[in-house]
Design a protein around this motif. Structure first.
Motif, PDB file in Angstrom:
ATOM      1  N   GLU A 107     -34.036   0.749  17.757  1.00 12.84           N
ATOM      2  CA  GLU A 107     -32.591   0.911  17.609  1.00 12.84           C
ATOM      3  C   GLU A 107     -32.256   2.290  17.037  1.00 12.84           C
ATOM      4  O   GLU A 107     -31.293   2.940  17.460  1.00 12.84           O
ATOM      5  CB  GLU A 107     -32.024  -0.195  16.720  1.00 12.84           C
ATOM      6  CG  GLU A 107     -30.552  -0.080  16.432  1.00 12.84           C
ATOM      7  CD  GLU A 107     -29.652  -0.242  17.644  1.00 12.84           C
ATOM      8  OE1 GLU A 107     -28.458   0.105  17.539  1.00 12.84           O
ATOM      9  OE2 GLU A 107     -30.124  -0.692  18.709  1.00 12.84           O
ATOM     10  N   SER A 108     -33.043   2.757  16.095  1.00 13.32           N
ATOM     11  CA  SER A 108     -32.831   4.070  15.497  1.00 13.32           C
ATOM     12  C   SER A 108     -32.944   5.179  16.552  1.00 13.32           C
ATOM     13  O   SER A 108     -32.115   6.088  16.607  1.00 13.32           O
ATOM     14  CB  SER A 108     -33.848   4.285  14.376  1.00 13.32           C
ATOM     15  OG  SER A 108     -33.739   5.573  13.843  1.00 13.32           O
TER      16      SER A 108
ATOM     17  N   ARG B 235     -32.526   4.810  19.792  1.00 13.31           N
ATOM     18  CA  ARG B 235     -31.392   4.655  20.706  1.00 13.31           C
ATOM     19  C   ARG B 235     -30.138   5.308  20.127  1.00 13.31           C
ATOM     20  O   ARG B 235     -29.424   6.028  20.821  1.00 13.31           O
ATOM     21  CB  ARG B 235     -31.127   3.162  20.963  1.00 13.31           C
ATOM     22  CG  ARG B 235     -30.004   2.930  21.982  1.00 13.31           C
ATOM     23  CD  ARG B 235     -29.531   1.488  21.996  1.00 13.31           C
ATOM     24  NE  ARG B 235     -28.835   1.091  20.785  1.00 13.31           N
ATOM     25  CZ  ARG B 235     -27.563   1.412  20.490  1.00 13.31           C
ATOM     26  NH1 ARG B 235     -26.859   2.169  21.300  1.00 13.31           N
ATOM     27  NH2 ARG B 235     -27.022   0.996  19.364  1.00 13.31           N
ATOM     28  N   ARG B 236     -29.894   5.118  18.855  1.00 15.54           N
ATOM     29  CA  ARG B 236     -28.698   5.694  18.211  1.00 15.54           C
ATOM     30  C   ARG B 236     -28.779   7.223  18.156  1.00 15.54           C
ATOM     31  O   ARG B 236     -27.776   7.899  18.365  1.00 15.54           O
ATOM     32  CB  ARG B 236     -28.525   5.129  16.808  1.00 15.54           C
ATOM     33  CG  ARG B 236     -28.122   3.687  16.806  1.00 15.54           C
ATOM     34  CD  ARG B 236     -27.987   3.156  15.411  1.00 15.54           C
ATOM     35  NE  ARG B 236     -27.710   1.729  15.416  1.00 15.54           N
ATOM     36  CZ  ARG B 236     -27.266   1.071  14.372  1.00 15.54           C
ATOM     37  NH1 ARG B 236     -27.035   1.689  13.235  1.00 15.54           N
ATOM     38  NH2 ARG B 236     -27.052  -0.218  14.449  1.00 15.54           N
ATOM     39  N   ARG B 237     -29.964   7.735  17.841  1.00 11.76           N
ATOM     40  CA  ARG B 237     -30.107   9.209  17.783  1.00 11.76           C
ATOM     41  C   ARG B 237     -29.912   9.833  19.158  1.00 11.76           C
ATOM     42  O   ARG B 237     -29.410  10.949  19.265  1.00 11.76           O
ATOM     43  CB  ARG B 237     -31.464   9.583  17.220  1.00 11.76           C
ATOM     44  CG  ARG B 237     -31.558   9.396  15.722  1.00 11.76           C
ATOM     45  CD  ARG B 237     -32.792  10.054  15.128  1.00 11.76           C
ATOM     46  NE  ARG B 237     -34.041   9.639  15.736  1.00 11.76           N
ATOM     47  CZ  ARG B 237     -34.807   8.619  15.338  1.00 11.76           C
ATOM     48  NH1 ARG B 237     -34.442   7.904  14.305  1.00 11.76           N
ATOM     49  NH2 ARG B 237     -35.924   8.328  15.964  1.00 11.76           N
TER      50      ARG B 237
ATOM     51  N   GLY C 204     -27.998   8.593  21.435  1.00 14.09           N
ATOM     52  CA  GLY C 204     -26.625   8.324  21.879  1.00 14.09           C
ATOM     53  C   GLY C 204     -26.543   7.455  23.118  1.00 14.09           C
ATOM     54  O   GLY C 204     -25.564   7.506  23.841  1.00 14.09           O
TER      55      GLY C 204
ATOM     56  N   LYS D 155     -26.696   3.606  25.158  1.00 19.12           N
ATOM     57  CA  LYS D 155     -26.219   2.249  24.885  1.00 19.12           C
ATOM     58  C   LYS D 155     -27.257   1.220  25.204  1.00 19.12           C
ATOM     59  O   LYS D 155     -28.180   1.301  25.836  1.00 19.12           O
ATOM     60  CB  LYS D 155     -24.950   1.953  25.693  1.00 19.12           C
ATOM     61  CG  LYS D 155     -23.814   2.803  25.189  1.00 19.12           C
ATOM     62  CD  LYS D 155     -22.547   2.409  25.870  1.00 19.12           C
ATOM     63  CE  LYS D 155     -21.414   3.264  25.330  1.00 19.12           C
ATOM     64  NZ  LYS D 155     -20.143   2.862  25.721  1.00 19.12           N
TER      65      LYS D 155
END
Length: 109
Positions: free
Chosen positions: A100-101, A103-105, A107, A109
């Motif tokens: 998840e980390s 994926r967030r970095r 950007g 979905k």
């Protein structure tokens, strides 16, 4: 699904150590023996001198416990500590946090 959590337990100065000890005991019940427990003091303080709170507030104490996962565990990292503001923190990272980390970095979905 819980991925990551940071909990702050704000206490008056004196109850910070007993609150940490109670929190640590509850985490041991949930996650088993800790991987590492640290209780270190910098001069002029030392373990057992009955000045834990003064050392904590002066930034001269390092009191924390960490758990690292066993194979197949339902967590990837758990930690409890007392900050220099006499706040007890609990950090939890679930097994999917790393993915998840990333994926967030990135950007995505």
């Amino acid at each position: 699904k819980l991925v990551k959590l940071r909990m702050l337990i704000i206490t008056p100065d004196s109850p910070a150590v007993p609150t940490y000890q109670t929190t640590r005991a509850e985490l041991v019940k949930r996650f088993g023996q800790a991987g590492e427990t640290v209780e270190e003091y910098a001069a002029p303080y030392k373990k057992g001198d009955q000045k834990q709170v003064k050392a904590i507030l002066a930034g001269k104490a390092n009191i924390r416990t960490t758990w690292m996962p066993a194979a197949g565990a339902r967590m990837s990292f758990v930690a409890a500590e007392i900050t220099d503001k006499a706040v007890v923190t609990v950090d939890y990272e679930g097994p999917s946090w790393e993915r998840e980390s990333v994926r967030r970095r990135q950007g995505t979905k």
